[in-house]
Design a protein around this motif. Sequence first.
Motif, mmCIF file in Angstrom:
data_model
loop_
_atom_site.group_PDB
_atom_site.id
_atom_site.type_symbol
_atom_site.label_atom_id
_atom_site.label_comp_id
_atom_site.label_asym_id
_atom_site.label_seq_id
_atom_site.Cartn_x
_atom_site.Cartn_y
_atom_site.Cartn_z
ATOM 1 N N GLU A 13 48.185 52.933 43.983
ATOM 2 C CA GLU A 13 47.716 54.347 43.966
ATOM 3 C C GLU A 13 47.729 55.091 45.492
ATOM 4 O O GLU A 13 47.670 56.200 45.768
ATOM 5 C CB GLU A 13 46.555 54.652 43.391
ATOM 6 C CG GLU A 13 46.590 54.618 41.644
ATOM 7 C CD GLU A 13 45.311 54.620 41.097
ATOM 8 O OE1 GLU A 13 44.310 55.581 41.448
ATOM 9 O OE2 GLU A 13 45.182 54.002 40.085
ATOM 10 N N GLU A 14 47.396 53.940 46.274
ATOM 11 C CA GLU A 14 47.212 54.340 47.723
ATOM 12 C C GLU A 14 48.293 54.886 48.363
ATOM 13 O O GLU A 14 48.340 55.462 49.595
ATOM 14 C CB GLU A 14 46.422 53.081 48.416
ATOM 15 C CG GLU A 14 47.245 52.046 48.677
ATOM 16 C CD GLU A 14 47.397 51.109 47.525
ATOM 17 O OE1 GLU A 14 48.035 50.149 47.485
ATOM 18 O OE2 GLU A 14 46.568 51.433 46.461
ATOM 19 N N ASP A 15 49.635 54.780 47.860
ATOM 20 C CA ASP A 15 50.782 54.949 48.339
ATOM 21 C C ASP A 15 51.206 56.317 48.223
ATOM 22 O O ASP A 15 52.452 56.734 48.272
ATOM 23 C CB ASP A 15 51.810 54.002 48.014
ATOM 24 C CG ASP A 15 51.361 52.699 48.399
ATOM 25 O OD1 ASP A 15 51.339 52.663 49.591
ATOM 26 O OD2 ASP A 15 51.228 51.527 47.785
#
Length: 164
Positions: A13-15
């Motif tokens: 999700e951080e990408d």
Amino acid sequence: MNSVEYSIRPAGEEDQLFLWEMLYHAIYVPDGQAPIPREIVNQPEIAKYVDRWGRGEDHGVVAIENLTLEPVGAAWLRIFPVEKKGYGHVREGIPELSIAILPGYRNQGIGSALLRRLIGDARGRFSAISLSVSRENPAVRLYERFGFEAVDQSGSSITMLKEL
């Protein structure tokens, strides 16, 4: 150009912000043609390839340059419901592939490595992978090398499928 050393890790999700950047670079622009405005990724039919990344069946991989630890490319799969199918839709339950490498890192094998890893990860999870690509895009040869076959054509776009 010197060859870059890189590693590949799962996309999380951080990408999502980086995937938005990759979505822009995934849009093929022929040599000599003016760049497309970046706002194109906000169009619903394009934005859906990244919007709210990390849900359900989403799966992807990111290439990280070892020296800077910065992401330089990504490949990801996303399934769309039939009523909101994407450009590379073949049939229900088949994820569509998106892939892009930052311009300064292309032609160094990163795309092949990302595709190899993503296909390996997809085996056992999905029965096939599909994509849409411009007929003029040199990436067509890459997809063919990995066993993707043309299953449909519309205008200048080819829909390709790889059974897993």
